[in-house]
Design a protein around this motif. Structure first.
Motif, short mmCIF file in Angstrom:
data_model
loop_
_atom_site.label_atom_id
_atom_site.label_comp_id
_atom_site.label_asym_id
_atom_site.label_seq_id
_atom_site.Cartn_x
_atom_site.Cartn_y
_atom_site.Cartn_z
N UNK A 1 0.89 -1.16 0.06
CA UNK A 1 -0.08 0.08 0.04
C UNK A 1 1.09 1.46 -0.09
N UNK A 2 0.73 1.89 -0.94
CA UNK A 2 1.33 3.38 -1.05
C UNK A 2 0.51 4.53 -0.75
N UNK A 3 0.71 5.19 0.03
CA UNK A 3 -0.14 6.50 0.69
C UNK A 3 0.72 7.82 0.68
N UNK A 4 0.04 8.78 0.71
CA UNK A 4 0.46 10.05 0.94
C UNK A 4 -0.64 10.97 1.34
N UNK A 5 -0.21 12.22 2.05
CA UNK A 5 -1.25 13.17 2.62
C UNK A 5 -1.25 14.45 1.94
N UNK A 6 -2.24 15.07 1.98
CA UNK A 6 -2.51 16.65 1.41
C UNK A 6 -3.23 17.23 2.76
N UNK A 7 -3.06 18.55 3.08
CA UNK A 7 -3.49 19.24 4.40
C UNK A 7 -4.00 20.43 3.89
#
Length: 321
Positions: free
Chosen positions: A174-180
């Motif tokens: 699982x690859x993931x990234x965040x945007x806030x």
């Protein structure tokens, strides 16, 4: 369980980027993309370890070659999962204001270089507010997806960190990234469900219009969802074996004054809810109206979408007491 979930969320927040709200557009480079094996990926790795140990123990070269090929495919899937997110750019986030208590659909606009097909990207809030996730497909290098949040109170709604994730192509990692995003969204006050009709207008009455709570009965019609129960004509309904509603006439054309000071003895939030209901009712009837709030300049008289938004925005941003 809840305490462990909060601790896990705090650790993810402190160890992953971004750690603070950021302005858009936000580009996801390789330093912001994280990759870990899934449960299926851990099972796959355990199976490969057993195959490798068995082939070495029995000196079985074909089995060893197969294990190495499968291991190479697993490592390639890690890189492919990261490449699904690398290069994405979240360039805008918007949502139509809704009344408190109604779900808000937050639309996330994403761009990507059109060199690579990206499908099945999941967008959610990582469990922060239990939002309903959306699935994003980027066929032409551009796409948008809705993430639905529950709203509870009026005013500004601060978005949590949004997570973009994928398990493609093989489901091993699982690859993931965040945007806030730092831009808050507006939530209107919830209108009063049942309340008195609009106050009388000021000015010359120029015409008459059908309304559910007027003065003169105009005709009877079939019940429609949303009609007030007080407008139901029970005797005609019993004779016809269906719900019948009285339709009234009300003079229109005079400016309606929605004055905060004309509601003494009503609780603070109840006044806001009643004024929000009156704004919607006046707009639905095509009436010109003005809003008078304490410590603020008069809004109107006018009507239309922009005027409604200005009135509901002023009510939504009233101080909380």
């Amino acid at each position: 369980m809840k305490r462990w979930s909060r601790l896990r969320t705090a650790l993810r927040t402190g160890l992953t980027r971004p750690r603070d709200p950021e302005s858009l557009p936000a580009r996801l480079d390789r330093r912001r993309v994280y990759v870990l094996p899934t449960r299926f990926g851990l099972f796959y790795a355990t199976l490969l370890f057993a195959m490798t140990a068995g082939s070495l123990n029995y000196n079985n070269n074909p089995a060893l070659l197969l294990a190495l090929l499968l291991a190479g495919a697993g490592l390639a899937s890690l890189i492919a999962a990261q490449l699904q997110l690398t290069g994405l750019e979240v360039n805008a986030i918007d949502a139509e204001p809704v009344a408190a208590g109604a779900p808000m659909a937050v639309r996330v606009h994403v761009n990507a270089p059109p060199k690579r097909l990206r499908r099945g990207l999941r967008v959610d809030d990582d469990g922060a507010l239990d939002a309903r996730a959306g699935v994003l497909d980027l066929d032409q290098g551009r796409g948008e997806v809705d993430v639905v949040f529950a709203t509870e109170q009026r005013g500004w709604f601060d978005l949590p960190r949004l997570r973009l994730s994928t398990t493609r192509p093989l489901g091993l990692a699982r690859a993931w990234s965040y945007v806030w995003p730092e831009t808050p969204l507006l939530v209107y006050p919830a209108p009063e469900i049942h309340g008195p009709p609009l106050p009388a207008g000021i000015g010359e009455q120029v015409q008459r219009r059908l309304h559910a709570s007027g003065d003169d009965v105009h005709h009877l019609r079939a019940y429609r969802p949303g009609d007030s129960k007080r407008a139901i004509a029970w005797k005609p309904s019993a004779r016809r074996d269906m719900l019948i509603v009285r339709e009234y006439e009300r003079p229109v054309g005079a400016d309606v004054v929605l004055d905060w000071r004309q509601m003494p003895g009503i609780a603070y939030e109840a006044r806001i809810a009643r004024l929000a209901r009156w704004v919607d009712e006046a707009e639905r009837d095509g009436r010109r109206y003005r809003l008078l709030l304490p410590g603020q300049p008069e809004i109107g008289p006018a009507r239309g979408t922009l005027h409604r938004h200005a009135c509901l925005r002023a009510l939504a941003l009233m101080p909380h007491v």
